[in-house]
Design a protein around this motif. Structure first.
Motif, PDB file in Angstrom:
ATOM      1  N   LEU A 260       0.478 -18.989  -7.356  1.00 26.04           N
ATOM      2  CA  LEU A 260       0.462 -17.539  -7.193  1.00 26.04           C
ATOM      3  C   LEU A 260       0.539 -17.215  -5.706  1.00 26.04           C
ATOM      4  CD1 LEU A 260       0.168 -14.670  -8.234  1.00 26.04           C
ATOM      5  CD2 LEU A 260      -2.321 -15.022  -8.321  1.00 26.04           C
ATOM      6  N   THR A 261       1.615 -16.558  -5.313  1.00 22.42           N
ATOM      7  CA  THR A 261       1.851 -16.233  -3.907  1.00 22.42           C
ATOM      8  C   THR A 261       1.803 -14.731  -3.704  1.00 22.42           C
ATOM      9  OG1 THR A 261       3.243 -18.197  -3.599  1.00 22.42           O
ATOM     10  CG2 THR A 261       3.462 -16.426  -1.968  1.00 22.42           C
ATOM     11  N   PHE A 262       0.978 -14.309  -2.761  1.00 21.63           N
ATOM     12  CA  PHE A 262       0.878 -12.899  -2.391  1.00 21.63           C
ATOM     13  C   PHE A 262       1.629 -12.674  -1.086  1.00 21.63           C
ATOM     14  CE2 PHE A 262      -2.877 -13.505  -5.027  1.00 21.63           C
ATOM     15  CZ  PHE A 262      -2.848 -12.373  -5.833  1.00 21.63           C
ATOM     16  N   GLY A 263       2.523 -11.701  -1.093  1.00 20.07           N
ATOM     17  CA  GLY A 263       3.124 -11.234   0.143  1.00 20.07           C
ATOM     18  C   GLY A 263       2.465  -9.915   0.509  1.00 20.07           C
ATOM     19  N   SER A 264       2.096  -9.738   1.760  1.00 18.26           N
ATOM     20  CA  SER A 264       1.512  -8.458   2.161  1.00 18.26           C
ATOM     21  C   SER A 264       2.518  -7.683   2.993  1.00 18.26           C
ATOM     22  CB  SER A 264       0.206  -8.664   2.941  1.00 18.26           C
ATOM     23  OG  SER A 264       0.390  -9.524   4.038  1.00 18.26           O
ATOM     24  N   LEU A 265       2.788  -6.452   2.577  1.00 18.26           N
ATOM     25  CA  LEU A 265       3.690  -5.551   3.287  1.00 18.26           C
ATOM     26  C   LEU A 265       2.837  -4.401   3.813  1.00 18.26           C
ATOM     27  CD1 LEU A 265       6.767  -5.046   3.875  1.00 18.26           C
ATOM     28  CD2 LEU A 265       6.731  -3.537   1.870  1.00 18.26           C
ATOM     29  N   LEU A 266       2.158  -4.661   4.922  1.00 17.82           N
ATOM     30  CA  LEU A 266       1.153  -3.744   5.456  1.00 17.82           C
ATOM     31  C   LEU A 266       1.442  -3.448   6.925  1.00 17.82           C
ATOM     32  CD1 LEU A 266      -1.897  -5.466   3.735  1.00 17.82           C
ATOM     33  CD2 LEU A 266      -0.836  -3.292   3.075  1.00 17.82           C
ATOM     34  N   PRO A 267       0.901  -2.338   7.455  1.00 22.10           N
ATOM     35  CA  PRO A 267       1.328  -1.880   8.781  1.00 22.10           C
ATOM     36  C   PRO A 267       0.690  -2.612   9.959  1.00 22.10           C
ATOM     37  CG  PRO A 267      -0.230  -0.323   7.842  1.00 22.10           C
ATOM     38  CD  PRO A 267       0.028  -1.349   6.783  1.00 22.10           C
ATOM     39  N   GLU A 268       1.440  -3.503  10.564  1.00 23.45           N
ATOM     40  CA  GLU A 268       1.030  -4.094  11.826  1.00 23.45           C
ATOM     41  C   GLU A 268       1.501  -3.232  12.991  1.00 23.45           C
ATOM     42  OE1 GLU A 268       2.778  -8.050  11.243  1.00 23.45           O
ATOM     43  OE2 GLU A 268       0.736  -8.851  11.254  1.00 23.45           O
ATOM     44  N   THR A 269       2.593  -2.480  12.758  1.00 24.27           N
ATOM     45  CA  THR A 269       3.157  -1.597  13.772  1.00 24.27           C
ATOM     46  C   THR A 269       3.423  -0.233  13.140  1.00 24.27           C
ATOM     47  OG1 THR A 269       5.420  -2.298  13.228  1.00 24.27           O
ATOM     48  CG2 THR A 269       4.280  -3.524  14.965  1.00 24.27           C
ATOM     49  N   GLY A 270       3.723   0.754  13.975  1.00 25.91           N
ATOM     50  CA  GLY A 270       4.084   2.073  13.469  1.00 25.91           C
ATOM     51  C   GLY A 270       2.913   3.036  13.420  1.00 25.91           C
ATOM     52  N   SER A 271       3.156   4.205  12.827  1.00 21.04           N
ATOM     53  CA  SER A 271       2.183   5.297  12.853  1.00 21.04           C
ATOM     54  C   SER A 271       0.936   5.025  12.031  1.00 21.04           C
ATOM     55  CB  SER A 271       2.841   6.587  12.357  1.00 21.04           C
ATOM     56  OG  SER A 271       3.357   6.421  11.047  1.00 21.04           O
ATOM     57  N   LEU A 272       0.979   4.026  11.156  1.00 23.70           N
ATOM     58  CA  LEU A 272      -0.191   3.691  10.346  1.00 23.70           C
ATOM     59  C   LEU A 272      -0.804   2.353  10.741  1.00 23.70           C
ATOM     60  CD1 LEU A 272       0.811   4.788   6.744  1.00 23.70           C
ATOM     61  CD2 LEU A 272      -0.573   5.981   8.416  1.00 23.70           C
ATOM     62  N   ALA A 273      -0.497   1.891  11.943  1.00 23.21           N
ATOM     63  CA  ALA A 273      -0.990   0.571  12.359  1.00 23.21           C
ATOM     64  C   ALA A 273      -2.510   0.502  12.358  1.00 23.21           C
ATOM     65  CB  ALA A 273      -0.446   0.222  13.741  1.00 23.21           C
ATOM     66  N   PHE A 274      -3.196   1.647  12.503  1.00 27.19           N
ATOM     67  CA  PHE A 274      -4.668   1.624  12.495  1.00 27.19           C
ATOM     68  C   PHE A 274      -5.222   1.244  11.128  1.00 27.19           C
ATOM     69  CE2 PHE A 274      -3.903   5.915  10.938  1.00 27.19           C
ATOM     70  CZ  PHE A 274      -4.962   6.192  10.105  1.00 27.19           C
ATOM     71  N   LEU A 275      -4.390   1.381  10.071  1.00 26.19           N
ATOM     72  CA  LEU A 275      -4.834   0.979   8.736  1.00 26.19           C
ATOM     73  C   LEU A 275      -4.602  -0.502   8.461  1.00 26.19           C
ATOM     74  CD1 LEU A 275      -3.551   3.938   6.509  1.00 26.19           C
ATOM     75  CD2 LEU A 275      -5.901   3.466   7.191  1.00 26.19           C
TER      76      LEU A 275
ATOM     77  N   ALA B 118       8.631   4.483   8.365  1.00 21.53           N
ATOM     78  CA  ALA B 118       9.975   4.899   7.964  1.00 21.53           C
ATOM     79  C   ALA B 118      10.913   4.975   9.159  1.00 21.53           C
ATOM     80  CB  ALA B 118       9.927   6.240   7.243  1.00 21.53           C
ATOM     81  N   ASP B 119      10.381   5.303  10.327  1.00 21.21           N
ATOM     82  CA  ASP B 119      11.225   5.384  11.517  1.00 21.21           C
ATOM     83  C   ASP B 119      11.747   4.009  11.924  1.00 21.21           C
ATOM     84  OD1 ASP B 119      10.959   8.124  11.732  1.00 21.21           O
ATOM     85  OD2 ASP B 119       9.244   8.020  13.097  1.00 21.21           O
ATOM     86  N   SER B 120      10.911   2.991  11.804  1.00 23.94           N
ATOM     87  CA  SER B 120      11.352   1.649  12.198  1.00 23.94           C
ATOM     88  C   SER B 120      12.307   1.046  11.171  1.00 23.94           C
ATOM     89  CB  SER B 120      10.149   0.721  12.389  1.00 23.94           C
ATOM     90  OG  SER B 120       9.485   0.482  11.161  1.00 23.94           O
TER      91      SER B 120
ATOM     92  N   LEU C  92      -6.444  20.154   9.008  1.00 25.11           N
ATOM     93  CA  LEU C  92      -5.341  19.547   9.753  1.00 25.11           C
ATOM     94  C   LEU C  92      -4.891  18.284   9.023  1.00 25.11           C
ATOM     95  CD1 LEU C  92      -3.435  19.240  12.118  1.00 25.11           C
ATOM     96  CD2 LEU C  92      -5.341  18.349  13.492  1.00 25.11           C
ATOM     97  N   ILE C  93      -3.682  18.328   8.491  1.00 26.70           N
ATOM     98  CA  ILE C  93      -3.111  17.202   7.735  1.00 26.70           C
ATOM     99  C   ILE C  93      -2.076  16.539   8.622  1.00 26.70           C
ATOM    100  CG2 ILE C  93      -1.877  16.501   5.651  1.00 26.70           C
ATOM    101  CD1 ILE C  93      -2.937  19.059   4.315  1.00 26.70           C
ATOM    102  N   GLY C  94      -2.429  15.423   9.225  1.00 28.57           N
ATOM    103  CA  GLY C  94      -1.516  14.785  10.164  1.00 28.57           C
ATOM    104  C   GLY C  94      -1.777  13.310  10.290  1.00 28.57           C
ATOM    105  N   PHE C  95      -1.114  12.724  11.308  1.00 29.08           N
ATOM    106  CA  PHE C  95      -1.299  11.308  11.615  1.00 29.08           C
ATOM    107  C   PHE C  95      -1.738  11.183  13.064  1.00 29.08           C
ATOM    108  CE2 PHE C  95       2.432  10.847   8.480  1.00 29.08           C
ATOM    109  CZ  PHE C  95       1.600  10.993   7.405  1.00 29.08           C
ATOM    110  N   GLU C  96      -1.120  10.281  13.804  1.00 24.83           N
ATOM    111  CA  GLU C  96      -1.548   9.995  15.169  1.00 24.83           C
ATOM    112  C   GLU C  96      -1.350  11.165  16.122  1.00 24.83           C
ATOM    113  OE1 GLU C  96       2.646   7.620  16.103  1.00 24.83           O
ATOM    114  OE2 GLU C  96       0.747   6.556  16.125  1.00 24.83           O
TER     115      GLU C  96
END
Length: 433
Positions: A55-70, A106-108, A254-258
């Motif tokens: 069983l192999t898990f691939g993680s597609l999670l934010p290391e870069t970009g506007s959600l990198a803090f997550l 999405a920008d990257s 306020l609904i926003g990001f960085e």
């Protein structure tokens, strides 16, 4: 300090005109297909995910970009689950494997190529993406390859509508924005806010969540002083800030990001900052704004500001386990959801006696409901080995996946900022959708 935990049943109706694509604690550009069909450009052909005994898990999670803090808490959640699964004997007699990938934003536009790499590494389950917008660019690519796509943070209502309303290979442990919108509206009303101004990104995430909050406020007899949108790539917010300052609201959502760190000083200058106008954030911007993390905001400017983040209480022993994985963690947002995505997938593989994506998908809903309650991988795996049907309740809450792969019961945390611009949970609201 957590004060209490409240439970309610949500009976929300989404209006016919609602824009149905939002994003978790940080969404990206909307894919324009209506009704959720044909989520993105999936012309890239990827190898089919077939069971090979590991069983192999691939993680597609934010290391870069506007959600990198997550990214750090989400990766830590995956790594902790993989460690505990392997310490308990693995799945199908083999250790499970974790292959990391960066979702970017999405920008990257890096997600499709990252998915190709994860599938080439024989990923049976891809944990991610965090952003609903990014997920929409790769959902068909992943499912067409026969792999499970399992997001710990997608909140878009679109994943339960249109072509994606049918059972398929997509799952998530985060609740849709129907729940967060209802909880935020309820929080505003409980705090005595009856004429709320809303300032939001003009993208799928901001528009959908703003509409959910407004609908719930108005249904409860409160009003919205103004709803003002700004471009997701805006460089200036002058006109929007002026409009909010002139709206006469008794609170600001306020609904926003960085970009929040840029908007707040402008609001302060206009006399509509958090100390002048009670301010509320959502999962996309309830981040750490202390001097250590974001020196652009002076200490104390956010004192008393509140925000909402989907997820259950992860304090205490679970946090300690996460810190053992990553001692540098300062946020735990979506860590529990990432952890539970891995644990439930592993349990589904055991129940299906296969690590193939489609077999896991067929068993996933069943391991989260209507069986013998269990709360750890080791305990649940032992029950499965003895022929028991299980109902896994995890670190993120009861989970209770529905037919569309989304949780039908979940929690939203309410956070409040201190004088150092750091947030801490004060309450958890459990709801059913």
């Amino acid at each position: 300090m957590k004060s209490r935990s409240t439970t309610f049943r949500l009976a929300a109706v989404v209006s016919a005109g609602v824009l149905a694509l939002s994003a978790c604690g940080g969404g990206e550009e909307e894919n324009t297909d209506e009704g959720g069909s044909n989520g993105g450009d999936n012309s890239s052909e990827s190898p089919a995910a077939e069971g090979d005994g590991t069983l192999t898990f691939g993680s597609l999670l934010p290391e870069t970009g506007s959600l990198a803090f997550l990214g750090p808490p989400e990766f830590a959640g995956v790594d902790l689950a993989v460690q505990e699964i392997n310490e308990a004997g693995g799945v199908l007699g083999q250790d499970v494997v974790h292959v990391r990938g960066d979702s970017g934003d999405a920008d990257s536009g890096i997600a499709p190529a990252e998915v190709d790499s994860l599938l080439s590494a024989n990923s049976d389950v891809i944990v991610g993406a965090a952003s609903s917008g990014v997920s929409m660019t790769v959902i068909d690519q992943i499912m067409d390859a026969g792999a499970v796509m399992y997001s710990p943070a997608n909140t878009s209502t679109d994943f339960d509508e249109g072509d994606y309303a049918e059972p398929d290979l997509y799952f998530r442990t985060a609740p849709s924005d129907i729940l967060q919108g209802a909880v935020m509206a309820n929080l505003l009303i409980e705090d005595g806010r009856s004429n709320v101004a809303i300032l939001a990104r003009q993208d799928a995430y901001g528009e959908t969540l703003a509409e959910q909050v407004q609908t719930n406020l108005e249904n409860a007899g409160s009003s919205v002083a103004a709803t003002v949108f700004y471009g997701e790539n805006a460089q200036s917010f002058d006109s929007q800030v002026e409009e909010i300052a002139a709206a006469g609201g008794d609170a600001l959502l306020l609904i926003g990001f960085e970009e929040t760190a840029t908007i707040i000083p402008q609001l302060i200058t206009a006399g509509a900052g958090p100390q002048d106008l009670p301010t509320y954030f959502v999962d996309g911007n309830t981040a750490d704004y202390s001097a250590d993390s974001d020196p652009s905001l002076p200490p104390g400017v956010l004192t008393g500001t509140k925000g909402t983040i989907p997820g259950a209480d992860t304090a205490g022993e679970f946090q300690e386990r996460l810190l053992a994985i990553d001692p540098e963690l300062t946020s735990f947002a979506y860590a529990a959801e990432s952890y539970d995505a891995v644990i439930t997938s592993a349990l589904a593989a055991i129940a299906a006696e296969s690590d193939a994506g489609e077999a896991i998908a067929d068993a996933l809903v069943d391991v989260t409901k209507e069986g013998t309650k269990c709360t750890t991988f080791a305990e649940c795996a032992e029950l499965l080995a003895s022929g028991e049907d299980i109902d896994y309740d995890g670190a993120s809450g009861p989970i209770e996946l529905g037919e569309t792969g989304s949780p039908t019961a979940a929690s939203i945390g309410i956070y409040e900022y201190d004088a150092e611009n750091r947030n801490a949970p004060v309450d958890y609201i459990a709801g059913e959708i």
